[in-house]
Structure formats: structure tokens, C-alpha cells
Enzyme design. Structure first.
Site, mmCIF file in Angstrom:
data_model
loop_
_atom_site.group_PDB
_atom_site.id
_atom_site.type_symbol
_atom_site.label_atom_id
_atom_site.label_comp_id
_atom_site.label_asym_id
_atom_site.label_seq_id
_atom_site.Cartn_x
_atom_site.Cartn_y
_atom_site.Cartn_z
ATOM 1 N N ASP A 67 0.820 -1.217 0.000
ATOM 2 C CA ASP A 67 0.000 0.000 0.000
ATOM 3 C C ASP A 67 0.851 1.264 0.000
ATOM 4 O O ASP A 67 2.076 1.212 0.194
ATOM 5 C CB ASP A 67 -0.953 -0.005 1.207
ATOM 6 C CG ASP A 67 -0.271 -0.414 2.524
ATOM 7 O OD1 ASP A 67 0.971 -0.450 2.572
ATOM 8 O OD2 ASP A 67 -0.990 -0.687 3.489
ATOM 9 N N ASN A 136 -6.848 -2.839 14.818
ATOM 10 C CA ASN A 136 -8.257 -3.140 14.542
ATOM 11 C C ASN A 136 -8.423 -4.323 13.592
ATOM 12 O O ASN A 136 -9.505 -4.563 13.075
ATOM 13 C CB ASN A 136 -8.957 -1.894 13.970
ATOM 14 C CG ASN A 136 -8.393 -1.462 12.622
ATOM 15 O OD1 ASN A 136 -7.501 -2.115 12.082
ATOM 16 N ND2 ASN A 136 -8.906 -0.376 12.083
ATOM 17 N N HIS A 138 -6.851 -4.734 10.677
ATOM 18 C CA HIS A 138 -6.691 -4.495 9.241
ATOM 19 C C HIS A 138 -5.430 -5.168 8.690
ATOM 20 O O HIS A 138 -4.451 -5.358 9.403
ATOM 21 C CB HIS A 138 -6.767 -3.006 8.877
ATOM 22 C CG HIS A 138 -5.615 -2.153 9.279
ATOM 23 N ND1 HIS A 138 -5.762 -0.911 9.836
ATOM 24 C CD2 HIS A 138 -4.270 -2.338 9.171
ATOM 25 C CE1 HIS A 138 -4.581 -0.372 10.053
ATOM 26 N NE2 HIS A 138 -3.663 -1.211 9.666
ATOM 27 N N GLU A 143 -9.484 -1.762 5.907
ATOM 28 C CA GLU A 143 -10.072 -1.469 7.213
ATOM 29 C C GLU A 143 -11.298 -2.356 7.455
ATOM 30 O O GLU A 143 -11.814 -2.981 6.510
ATOM 31 C CB GLU A 143 -10.482 0.008 7.247
ATOM 32 C CG GLU A 143 -9.312 0.991 7.100
ATOM 33 C CD GLU A 143 -8.474 1.148 8.361
ATOM 34 O OE1 GLU A 143 -8.378 0.196 9.167
ATOM 35 O OE2 GLU A 143 -7.892 2.240 8.542
HETATM 36 C C1 GLP Z 1 -0.212 0.177 8.622
HETATM 37 C C2 GLP Z 1 0.115 -0.652 7.391
HETATM 38 C C3 GLP Z 1 -0.131 -2.124 7.643
HETATM 39 C C4 GLP Z 1 0.549 -2.533 8.940
HETATM 40 C C5 GLP Z 1 -0.036 -1.752 10.082
HETATM 41 C C6 GLP Z 1 0.537 -2.105 11.441
HETATM 42 O O1 GLP Z 1 -1.561 0.426 8.743
HETATM 43 N N1 GLP Z 1 -0.643 -0.242 6.240
HETATM 44 O O2 GLP Z 1 0.374 -2.881 6.546
HETATM 45 O O3 GLP Z 1 0.370 -3.901 9.149
HETATM 46 O O4 GLP Z 1 0.226 -0.391 9.836
HETATM 47 O O5 GLP Z 1 1.709 -1.400 11.637
HETATM 48 P P1 GLP Z 1 2.675 -1.561 12.867
HETATM 49 O O6 GLP Z 1 3.557 -2.701 12.532
HETATM 50 O O7 GLP Z 1 3.384 -0.245 12.918
HETATM 51 O O8 GLP Z 1 1.847 -1.811 14.067
#
Ligand code: GLP
Length: 259
Positions: A67, A136, A138, A143
């Protein structure tokens, strides 16, 4: 799902990197799906170490990130493109021409999403998709209430995701939307590797592995995938009801092939 529980975040990151490195050793021209987020920093650091010290090469690999933020150019310091250069691409031998992310600054983001989905197909599909998980539930930026069959498209971020991302941006500048692979796109990967560490992920992890399938927790879609490995630390595994069973199958988060 293969559920591997490691003692701490560093051990989990090293195990995840070992699985990625193993795939590249078997098939150097693999197509890897890559993720961003804090969880991935130590995973990429471990891959960089393997490149420096153990001959790991990404020279023949192709990568597709999950993304990117809409409206954010690749040279923006808070872009996922910048994250990837900083954490991985600048430190290994990957060909930058084969390291793909959606262009957040594309004039027509919907067309860019369609182009990206087609580029993944044209590359032969993703062999191994690395995934983190949001608090959450995702995956990428899918989402809650995302279609379980969704393809790469524009998603509006939830307030909780925006507030998690806000520190990286100037006040009031946190993006509202992202271009993200869909859950259907992720399911098309031949294997998935989900990494989660820390207590803040424990609820989403338990829902993903043991909860009912549903769009309220997008990561539950992985229950439909035949080749998912989940690498956790103790804190992220804390709410798993069947923790003792996973320990029996893979003692100490033992060696595992993806699949
Ligand atoms: C973002 C990314 C996700 C990732 C998530 C969790 O939303 N788009 O791909 O899994 O963050 O990130 P973190 O590893 O910082 O908790």
C-alpha cells in the site's frame, strides 16, 4: 495456519526473516509482497544482516508493497516508498526497477490501483506475502468492513488508523486515503507470512486465528488461505485460547516452512 510463538520481538523478526530468506534461497527470482509498519523494521534489519553476512541476495527478486498513501509522492519522508528505501532497499542488492509500490501521487489514484493490480498479475503473482496487522485487525489498509474479495483500490482510513499514522506527518497533514491491495489480492498470494508483536496486537491476533470469519476483522480472511504462517512474540500470542496446542505442534516456535 501455522502459528509460531517466539519469546520476544527480536526472535520473531529473526524467524520471519529466516522464512523470507529461505524462500529466496530456494527460488532467487521469487515475487515477494512486502509490508510497512514498525513490526517490519526488525524483520528488514534481519534481512539486511543476512545480505551483509550470509550471502542473501535479492538481485533476482521482484517486490510489490501492499500500500501507499494517496497524495504522497515517493520522495515524501513519510511515504511507504521512503520507508522501504530506508529499511531495506538501500541496503540490499535489489534492482530498484523491480521494487514496486503504488504511486500515491498518481493523478488518477483509481487508475493507479487498477494498474498496480495488473502489474502483480503480469509479474506472475506473489509467491510470499509478508503482512503486519493493525490493532483493529486491518491487513494492508483494508479497514474493517472491507470486502473479503476486494482488489487493489482506494480505501478511506479509519480514525484509529489515522491517529496511529499521524506522528509521521505535519500537523493536520495525515492522509485520509490509501491505495491498498485488496483482501482478494492478498489471498491470491501463494503463501502468506503474518508477523505480529506486542500486547497491542493480541486481541486482533486472537480474532484472526481463532475468531469467526468476517469483515469486522479483515485479517480473518487468512483463514481461507491454505498456506499461512503466523509468527508472534509472547505478548501478541497472549490471548490465544489454543496457545498450548500451537506449542505442541511447533515447540518453541520451531523451524517451519511456509505452506
Ligand atoms: C499500517 C500498514 C499495515 C501494517 C499496520 C501495522 O496500517 N498499512 O500494513 O500492518 O500499519 O503497523 P505496525 O507494525 O506499525 O503496528
Amino acid at each position: 495456519m501455522k502459528v509460531l510463538v517466539l519469546p520476544d520481538p527480536a526472535a520473531a523478526a529473526d524467524r520471519a526473516a529466516g522464512i523470507v530468506a529461505g524462500r529466496l534461497a530456494e527460488a532467487p527470482a521469487s515475487v515477494l509482497g512486502l509490508a510497512t509498519g514498525e513490526t517490519m523494521r526488525p524483520v528488514y534489519a534481519a534481512l539486511v544482516r543476512r545480505h551483509r553476512d550470509a550471502g542473501l541476495s535479492l538481485a533476482a527478486a521482484t517486490t510489490f508493497n501492499l500500500d501507499e498513501y494517496v497524495g504522497i509522492a515517493p520522495d515524501h519522508p513519510a511515504s511507504f516508498a521512503a520507508f522501504m528505501r530506508q529499511e531495506l532497499f538501500d541496503h540490499v542488492d535489489i534492482d530498484p526497477a523491480r521494487a514496486h509500490l503504488p504511486r500515491g501521487d498518481a493523478p488518477d489514484p483509481a487508475a493507479e490501483a487498477a494498474r498496480y493490480e495488473a502489474a502483480i498479475v503480469a509479474a506472475g503473482g506473489i509467491d510470499l506475502q509478508l503482512l503486519g496487522i493493525g490493532r483493529n485487525g486491518h491487513l494492508a489498509f483494508n479497514e474493517p468492513t472491507s470486502s473479503l474479495a476486494s482488489r487493489t483500490r482506494i480505501k478511506t482510513l479509519t480514525p484509529s488508523t489515522r491517529s496511529a499514522n499521524r506522528p509521521a506527518f505535519a500537523p493536520g497533514a495525515a492522509p485520509r486515503q490509501a491505495i491498498t491491495m485488496g483482501l482478494g489480492t492478498i489471498l491470491d498470494a501463494r503463501a502468506c507470512l503474518l508477523v505480529a508483536t506486542g500486547q497491542s496486537k493480541a486481541k486482533a491476533v486472537a480474532a484472526t486465528i481463532e475468531g469467526p470469519l468476517g469483515a469486522h476483522c479483515p485479517a480473518t480472511v487468512l483463514q481461507l488461505h491454505p498456506a499461512v504462517t503466523v509468527v508472534l512474540d509472547e505478548a501478541a500470542a497472549a490471548r490465544l485460547a489454543l496457545r498450548a496446542y500451537y506449542e505442541t505442534v511447533h515447540p518453541g516456535g520451531g523451524e517451519a516452512q511456509v505452506g
